[in-house]
Write an enzyme that holds these catalytic residues in place. Structure first.
Site, mmCIF file in Angstrom:
data_model
loop_
_atom_site.group_PDB
_atom_site.id
_atom_site.type_symbol
_atom_site.label_atom_id
_atom_site.label_comp_id
_atom_site.label_asym_id
_atom_site.label_seq_id
_atom_site.Cartn_x
_atom_site.Cartn_y
_atom_site.Cartn_z
ATOM 1 C CB SER B 514 -0.941 0.016 1.220
ATOM 2 O OG SER B 514 -1.770 -1.112 1.230
ATOM 3 C CD GLU B 697 -0.703 -4.413 1.485
ATOM 4 O OE1 GLU B 697 -0.164 -3.346 1.844
ATOM 5 O OE2 GLU B 697 -0.101 -5.494 1.421
#
Lengths: 289, 732
Positions: B514, B697
């Site tokens: 991320s 995520e």
């Protein structure tokens, strides 16, 4: 995928002639099974004969006396769009709309589904319930085989070398009759039946005068269970009667465990799905005519 | 909560690559055509565990149309103890190379053994089938508990503890004293199956090994520099000898960080003297790339009368697949990461089994462990008669909370996410009828930093070219352009982003963790600030002043002003073009908390679950492009629900995957899920100038547990294995 020769005969005699000289040729209608099998190496082919260009295999015809004839290469989307089929065989429209997604239905045919002869074929239990026959052409001429006798083993059927399926013929629906096919899949679409159940019911003065039941995915072939239908004869379509017929179908099943479901789960589903298919068929028999 | 106002950030501009993507013009690896290019096929092991006695490639080499055949013997030997690190943690080079092409033993069904390059892919496949491999089959072991048992077949002779590659232990406080204080203690053990990321685009790689030694690779990768460095390590060449051009990428979710085909294509090209293209089939993707580990997790939590957790214990065994490196580390670090718990013991085991070597998958390791924690908490809340969100609120981690693995949190949005769940329309709506249940769960993911680079070049028409190296999976071209535009006072449409090859931009880590909007966003931000300073200097020169102000895209001093475009037009006359670069390696990573509320209905006769309503809640820090944040939340949720309900590697006892196609792998389709509602929470990350945390995520962490909790409410049963499919719901 290995290279193969390709032929596209324009008439049935030409196709039969080609097949006589190439008895090991693979037949291709929509190709939604065959091409996948060739690509994955599950089958191979030296010659592929495309039957889509044969007029007789592309016909749909219905008349109230003889019933419905579906050419072996007619793609599913034409079935779902056909006014006569919509009005006389609503269950057939449902099945044709469940085989694959929209793109697949532009190619896939009921004839191909029958000749692929998978135990899980969605159309075959319904065709059996509807009392359909398969019209076959070959070097010795034409013959008819009831669909309930057509499949002989997984991927195998009554077509002899040199023979091909011409059409599927379905009798005209009797008054006060209804049919249904239901399949269980864990998702809502795009899946193979864990268990499928086809049923047809005819009512006379509210009493069941004819009934047929067939299952998919619970035996080496789509499974016709005559005793299940016979148990309903001269019965009112009560919950108990339908449940009892469903239990008979369940007893006839011999499912295996695989990635799509355990044998115990499939056996359980047999009773549920047959009962539900019978309920829907009865509801349809009661609502039409 | 976020209070700063922005001009561009927080808006929803059209994505820069949108037209290319929707018209089919975007070029993916399989689209690549090069002059004299030939095509390859990979031969894979049919055995889950076997010794390779002999490989005879002579028939394949003699097959008409074949240019080259390679096996592990064509690759340089890996020193036994050489460790490589491409930014994602340590890996043994021997494992990396062994997974590319097997030598000595095959360790899973699907393990690559040899590869062929030929005039076309069909000829290559036919020739590959002619390669003769003599195997001595060995007993295989397919689950972590079996692999840890005495007498289990051993995969690697050089691991000190049988099949246990690593043992992790985190301890804090006094566990026994903590449990002694508890009035309610619940302990449960839950298993999860091996699942795949399920990206649409199969792995592919095209390579050309030039006669001057330069190697050019085109591939579908989450990180072009990682693909370069890993390929160079496998081929034992300096990194500067390899150039990777990232093609468009059709999904990755962590699964396209590792290399599989790249070094093989390169070695085939070296032998053939031509560019070689390799493309995986779907079955190759399932059996030959890295799924996420199956696992067994046991969690024990004790709570006092006040609903405060007094102690928590976790035991985790994750299946690494064929080579060490299950994501048990992050699984262990996240298992209690949402909560402030004084007494903790966590033990994790990284266990090798005869399945494909696992790879990252969206918050890797965390969904497995959160499943256990969040279902145990659900059970405790029920025992205490507490609302499940209230129990979590009483124990929520906050600024200063210490995790058992060491770190103390900076500002974190756990309480804010829980409050948003509690206040949501969904949580306050009644369930629609019988056989329905609602479940909730929350989860944590660290997010990552890692280096990123960016270059901004000002065009004379007032637009700016952005050169960057982050492959764009989820709309990062636009989220990065928006950050540049915000600094420069421009519109997102005024920035023209291009993702370039590894020779053309500074080192940039993977699009993973991320981190892209955070780290590459920071590089873009910093480069844009340098642009502003240089532009100010040009204005100062033109106006003969010392100080120039810049605000909302306008340079001004002493009543004079230039728009950005007006000044850009004068760059040529004031000293030449402005082009600025920045490379960052940020430390201020902000973790993200996500929560899920899900309603299900279960058919009591068939066990089929219908998903009725879903709400995903996540702390984004700051949502640069809210639509893309919502897309990430919806995507992670959809994957998590599929994982919970139906997805699994269905292996036979010989270790062969029986459902290696999307027909039978049973990912949810669009028809299986309702529109997923989203609530973006914004608790800015103090470590990023715009407050970005990263959102890719954390959203996949809660669904497994939320689904399990909802199924319990619908059926009264607590199942102990994911997937909770119709047969298991009925106990059949």
């Amino acid at each position: 995928m290995k290279a193969f020769d390709y032929a596209a005969p324009a008439s049935l005699p030409e196709a039969v002639g080609l097949l006589a000289s190439q008895p090991s040729a693979r037949l291709l209608a929509g190709g939604t099974d065959l091409l996948v099998q060739l690509r994955s190496g599950r089958k191979d082919a030296d010659v592929v004969i495309d039957v889509k260009k044969i007029p007789e295999l592309n016909e749909i015809s219905f008349n109230p006396a003889d019933g419905l004839t579906i050419g072996a290469a007619v793609p599913c989307y034409r079935l779902t769009a056909d006014a006569a089929i919509q009005s006389h065989y609503p269950a057939l429209v449902e099945v044709a709309s469940w085989i694959g997604g929209t793109q697949i239905q532009g190619r896939a045919s009921l004839g191909g589904n029958l000749c692929n002869s998978a135990p899980s074929a969605d159309s075959i239990p319904l065709l059996i319930a509807l009392g359909a026959t398969a019209l076959i052409a070959g070097p010795a001429g034409r013959r008819s085989v009831p669909v309930d006798e057509f499949c002989t083993a997984p991927g195998r059927n009554q077509l002899a070398p040199g023979e091909l399926l011409v059409s599927i013929q379905i009798p005209a629906p009797a008054p006060f009759s209804g049919a249904a096919y239901l399949r269980f899949i864990p998702r809502n679409e795009m899946d193979i039946a864990v268990v499928g159940a086809g049923a047809s019911v005819t009512l006379s003065n509210g009493v069941i005068s004819a009934a047929r039941v067939a299952l998919s995915s619970v035996a080496p072939t789509p499974l016709f269970v005559p005793a299940a239908g016979e148990s309903l004869l001269n019965q009112m379509p009560t919950a108990e009667a339908l449940e009892a017929a469903a239990k008979i179908a369940q007893e006839a099943a011999s499912p295996i465990s695989d990635m799509r479901g355990t044998a115990a789960y499939r056996r359980h589903l047999c009773a549920v799905m047959v009962r539900r298919a019978l309920e829907l068929a009865v509801a349809r028999a009661q609502e039409i005519n | 909560m976020s209070t700063t106002t922005y001009n561009v950030i927080g808006t929803r501009p059209v994505r820069h690559d949108g037209a290319d993507k929707v018209t089919g013009r975007a070029l993916y690896g399989a689209d690549l055509q090069l002059a004299r290019m030939i095509h390859g096929a990979v031969l894979r092991s049919p055995h889950a565990h076997a010794r390779i006695l002999r490989i005879d490639t002579s028939k394949a080499e003699a097959f008409p149309g074949v240019f080259a055949v390679v096996t592990a013997a064509d690759f340089p030997e890996a020193p036994a103890d050489k460790i490589v690190d491409f930014g994602e943690g340590d890996t043994m080079l021997s494992s990396l190379r062994g997974n590319i092409l097997a030598s000595g033993k095959v360790l899973y069904s699907g393990h690559a053994v040899a590869a062929v390059a030929a005039v076309n892919a069909h000829v290559a496949a036919e020739a590959a089938a002619l390669i003769e491999v003599d195997y001595e089959p060995l007993p295989c072991v397919l689950t972590a508990p079996e692999a840890m048992a005495p007498g289990a077949p051993i995969l690697h002779d050089d691991l000190p503890n049988g099949n246990v590659a690593e043992l992790i232990r985190y301890e804090m406080g006094d566990l026994d004293a903590g449990f002694a204080e508890a009035t309610v203690i619940v302990e449960r053990e839950l298993d999860t199956a091996t699942v795949h990321q399920g990206y649409i685009e199969p792995q592919n790689a095209t390579a050309f090994w030039s006669s001057d030694g330069r190697i050019h690779i085109w591939c579908s990768t989450q990180g072009s520099f990682v693909a370069r460095d890993a390929s160079a390590a496998v081929l034992d060449v300096p990194v500067s000898q390899v150039k990777v051009t990232p093609m468009e990428i059709g999904g990755g979710f962590g699964g396209k960080i590792n290399v599989y085909l790249e070094p093989v294509a390169a070695m085939l090209s070296k032998k053939a003297g031509r560019p070689v293209k390799l493309v995986m089939s779907r079955r190759d993707v399932f059996t030959g790339t890295g799924p996420t580990p199956g696992s067994r997790v046991r969690v024990k939590i004790g709570v006092n009368d006040a609903g405060k957790i007094t102690a928590a214990q976790a035991w985790l065994a994750y299946e690494a697949g064929a080579y060490p490196g299950a994501m048990v580390g992050p699984g262990a670090m996240t298992v209690f990461a949402c909560y402030d718990i004084p007494n903790v013991l966590i033990e994790g085991f990284d266990v090798v089994v005869n399945k494909p070597s696992t790879a990252a998958y969206r918050a890797p390791g965390a969904p497995n462990s959160a499943l256990a924690t969040e279902t145990v908490l659900d059970e405790i809340a029920e025992k205490l008669g507490l609302d499940p969100l209230e129990l979590r609120l009483r124990n929520a981690a906050q600024e200063g909370t210490r995790r058992a693995d060491g770190p103390r949190y900076k500002r974190i949005g756990c309480i804010e996410v829980l409050e948003a769940m509690k206040a949501s329309p969904h949580y306050n709506a009644p369930l629609p009828g019988p056989n329905c249940g609602r479940g909730v769960a929350i989860g944590f993911w660290f997010n990552a930093g890692l280096p990123s680079s960016a270059t901004l070049s000002v065009n004379a028409d007032g637009t700016v070219n952005l050169i960057e190296g982050s492959t764009d999976i989820g709309g990062s071209r636009t989220s990065l352009s928006m950050q540049a535009a915000e600094v420069l006072g421009l519109r997102a449409e005024d920035i023209h982003p291009t993702i370039v090859d590894t020779d053309s931009v500074g080192y940039t880590g993977v699009t993973g963790g991320s981190r892209t909007t955070f780290s590459t966003g920071l590089a873009v931000h910093d480069a844009a600030q340098i642009v502003v300073e240089q532009m100010k200097a040009r204005a100062a020169r033109l106006w003969a002043v010392d100080e120039v102000a810049f605000s909302n895209g306008v340079f001004s001093a002493n009543g004079q002003s230039f728009t950005f475009a007006e000044l850009a037009a004068q760059l040529g006359a004031t000293g030449g073009p402005v082009s600025c670069s920045a490379t960052v390696n940020p430390k201020g990573v902000g973790g993200s908390i996500a929560g899920l509320i899900i309603d299900v209905k279960v058919d009591p006769e068939t066990g089929k679950t219908d998903v009725l309503r879903v709400t995903s809640v996540q702390d984004a820090g700051k949502a640069i492009h809210p639509a893309y944040v919502e897309g990430q939340m919806q995507g992670g949720t959809a994957q998590g629900i599929g994982w919970a309900l139906n997805e699994e590697y269905f292996m036979d006892t010989a270790g062969d995957m029986r459902n290696g196609s999307y027909l039978d792998y049973r990912m949810p389709t669009a028809l299986d899920l309702p529109m997923i509602e989203t609530i973006i929470v914004e608790v800015p990350n103090p470590g990023h100038p715009f407050g970005v945390r990263g959102v890719g995520e954390a959203n996949i962490v809660p669904p497994l547990a939320a689904v399990a909790n909802a199924l319990y409410r619908a059926t009264g049963k607590r199942l102990n294995r994911v997937p909770m499919n119709p047969a298991t719901i009925l106990g059949l």
